[in-house]
Design a protein around this motif. Structure first.
Motif, PDB file in Angstrom:
ATOM      1  N   LEU A  84      38.327  48.025  29.795  1.00 47.98           N
ATOM      2  CA  LEU A  84      39.383  48.977  30.152  1.00 47.98           C
ATOM      3  C   LEU A  84      40.756  48.361  29.876  1.00 47.98           C
ATOM      4  N   SER A  85      41.733  49.220  29.650  1.00 45.41           N
ATOM      5  CA  SER A  85      43.073  48.730  29.321  1.00 45.41           C
ATOM      6  C   SER A  85      44.119  49.352  30.227  1.00 45.41           C
ATOM      7  N   ASP A  86      45.363  48.981  29.967  1.00 44.73           N
ATOM      8  CA  ASP A  86      46.474  49.517  30.757  1.00 44.73           C
ATOM      9  C   ASP A  86      46.688  51.015  30.511  1.00 44.73           C
ATOM     10  N   LYS A  87      45.988  51.583  29.554  1.00 43.63           N
ATOM     11  CA  LYS A  87      46.071  53.014  29.305  1.00 43.63           C
ATOM     12  C   LYS A  87      45.120  53.815  30.202  1.00 43.63           C
ATOM     13  N   ASP A  88      44.284  53.111  30.963  1.00 47.84           N
ATOM     14  CA  ASP A  88      43.252  53.761  31.770  1.00 47.84           C
ATOM     15  C   ASP A  88      43.642  53.790  33.245  1.00 47.84           C
ATOM     16  N   ASP A  89      43.548  54.961  33.835  1.00 50.34           N
ATOM     17  CA  ASP A  89      43.788  55.130  35.265  1.00 50.34           C
ATOM     18  C   ASP A  89      42.478  54.876  35.996  1.00 50.34           C
TER      19      ASP A  89
END
Length: 590
Positions: A506-511
């Motif tokens: 997961l990345s910083d684009k994922d809530d």
């Protein structure tokens, strides 16, 4: 069982045959004398059978579709597949005819047919499903790759004779978004790709290139099995080698393989064996990879296992989402049998029907027996009371895949492959925000940080934020904990586990709230419904997690009940992702 029932087939009620009175109403006679029981038999016999009348053309159609049998009850799901494949659905008349043919009550046939997601039961007068079925995976990796946008775009298209359905994990997380058009798999799916499949009628599985029987034997394959069958290797020596090598169950539980074989051998025969090929955990696709590339390594390991526990019969339970695998097995198992390598056992491939719960071993066994996939209460365990009540060895596909190599190369070879205290090689299914997702074969005990490097790093524009170490049920950990060895026993103290080694990055684009909600919706949809804590708990959790602000005390309480009171691992582990978000990602809670 009696042959008369509410479905209308069985005894001839119109003539009174089977009625104690021998006629229409009145008091029953016993040996020419009136029955001594007052009031007995006063109810009038029915002039017509109860319920729906079975038509001769329905009988004939089902008999032709199903074939000559044998029509044992454990073949119910296989017969339902034959009708679904031929008709595109399960008309209620065909179900009634199937019940008559198999000598089963209509209720028993109906409850099984309506349990599994891939069966479409159609009542009289109800329209049949569209000719083409498009299943769009909406599990986590596909959601991250745009499955919701794809679903919306497909809904806006004007395609005739097409229905679009949401589907749980299709076992192709590394090619997300994944779609099935009929039985055809579409990788990196787009609207144009899907429309092309439909327009050209491409709805059958494409068989990939794989190592055939001829190629495998030319490379020395089946030499170990021949040694076992020829008496050159003893069962005890084989079990010792596997135990010393550290081979464990790679379907999720991680139970030592040699010990399991010893347990099963300890129970009085006749014994059976089941292969768990229902790889439904979101994020997992390693078994499919090996079955579509080197199926004979698995088949040889399976036949060695059957030899070791003296299993009279082996049932390979393969998920319906893997049609190419089923075709490969049908072709290659015939070659193995023709070569005389199955003389010690018999093999049957049983087809799942879209039920994640059947990855639980006792639910899988219920399905093999032709029933709904409901987990059994334990004890007794399946090693003692398994298929048809017999002692049963259950192994995962990848576990069996490694057996020929370990026995040929030795226990020290396999054990030395691990690191950070782990033994052996591991096949990590890696998907999500990495550049080159796929199956990564590397040392057991590898970390998430190392897997990201092996997959070419993070996608451009994405910063590593967290990861799922063990699929949907394994919990979620932050990037600050990416150096924990991904092996059995390493993650439990953090409320997580490695399970089937399915790693989703997961990345910083994922809530993280959305991530956890996606996973809980999966569990809600896949709960078998047998126990209240799981059935009602997952539904309640979805509602609570869909709120703008999470009620932490209530979610904690609900999670505790699900963990403590659910019958099987689905309900017990369903709350792991939400608890991980509460613990490790408070900034995402708002």
């Amino acid at each position: 069982m009696t042959s008369d029932n509410a479905s209308g087939f069985g005894r001839n009620h119109a003539t009174g045959a089977g009625n104690a009175s021998g006629g229409f109403g009145g008091e029953p006679w016993e040996g020419g004398k009136r029955s001594p029981h007052p009031g007995a038999g006063r109810r009038k016999a029915l002039i017509f059978p109860k319920g729906r009348l079975l038509k001769d053309d329905e009988r004939q159609a089902v008999a032709q579709i199903v074939g000559p049998g044998p029509h044992t009850h454990d073949m119910l799901i296989e017969n339902l597949h034959k009708i679904q494949d031929k008709e595109g659905c399960l008309p209620v008349g065909h179900l009634q005819a199937l019940g008559e043919l198999m000598r089963m009550p209509m209720a028993a046939v109906y409850e099984v047919a309506t349990f599994y997601a891939h069966f479409d039961v159609i009542s009289d007068g109800e329209p049949r499903p569209a000719e083409h079925t498009i299943r769009v995976c909406d599990s986590l990796s596909c959601m991250m790759a745009g499955a919701e946008e794809l679903l919306a775009a497909l809904g806006a298209e004007d395609m005739e004779n097409v229905r679009v359905l949401r589907a749980p994990c299709l076992g192709s997380c590394h090619t997300a978004p994944a779609v099935h058009v009929g039985h055809a798999h579409v990788d990196h799916a787009t609207v144009d790709k899907i429309k092309s499949q439909v327009e050209h009628g491409r709805s059958h599985a494409t068989i990939p290139d794989y190592q055939t029987f001829e190629s495998y034997t030319a490379d020395g394959g089946y030499a170990v099995l021949k040694q076992c069958l020829g008496g050159e290797r003893s069962v005890d020596s084989v079990i010792t080698t596997l135990s010393d090598g550290g081979l464990r169950g790679l379907g999720g539980a991680g139970f030592p393989t040699g010990r399991k074989w010893t347990f099963v051998r300890g129970y009085k025969g006749p014994r059976l064996m089941a292969v768990n090929g229902d790889e439904g955990e979101p994020g997992t696709f390693k078994d499919r990879h090996y079955l579509e590339t080197r199926p004979h390594a698995f088949i040889e390991g399976m036949l060695i296992g059957a030899w070791a526990v003296e299993a009279e019969q082996v049932f390979i339970y393969m998920r319906d989402e893997y049609p190419a695998v089923r075709e490969i097995l049908a072709t290659e198992l015939a070659k193995v049998e023709a070569a005389g390598l199955m003389r010690h056992t018999k093999i049957q491939v049983r087809r799942g029907a879209g039920a994640y719960i059947c990855g639980e071993e006792s639910a899988m066994i219920e399905s093999i027996e032709g029933k709904r996939g409901l987990p059994r209460q334990r004890p007794p365990y399946v090693a003692e009371v398994g298929i048809f009540g017999r002692p049963t060895l259950v192994n995962n596909v990848e576990t069996l895949y490694w057996i020929p190599s370990i026995l040929a190369k030795g226990s020290s070879w396999f054990a030395s492959q691990g690191k950070n205290g782990a033994k052996g090689l591991r096949s990590y299914s890696v998907s999500g925000r990495v550049k080159t997702p796929g199956v990564v074969l590397t040392a057991a005990g590898t970390t998430a940080a190392e897997l990201i490097e092996l997959c070419g790093g993070m996608l451009d524009g994405h910063a590593f934020k967290g990861y799922l170490p063990g699929g949907a049920s394994g919990g979620i950990l932050p990037s600050s904990m990416a150096d924990i060895p991904l092996d059995f026993g390493q993650l439990e103290k953090h409320g997580c586990f490695v399970g089937s080694h399915a790693v989703v990055i997961l990345s910083d684009k994922d809530d993280m709230k959305s991530v956890a909600l996606n996973l809980m919706r999966f569990f809600e949809d896949e709960s078998c419904g047998q126990c209240t804590p799981c059935r009602a708990g997952t539904e309640k959790a979805v509602k609570l997690m869909g709120a703008k602000s999470w009620d932490k005390p209530l979610l904690d309480d609900l999670s505790q009940v699900m963990r403590d009171a659910s019958i099987c691992g689905l309900g017990q582990a369903a709350s792991n992702p939400l608890q991980s978000v509460l613990k490790f990602f408070p900034e995402d809670l708002g």
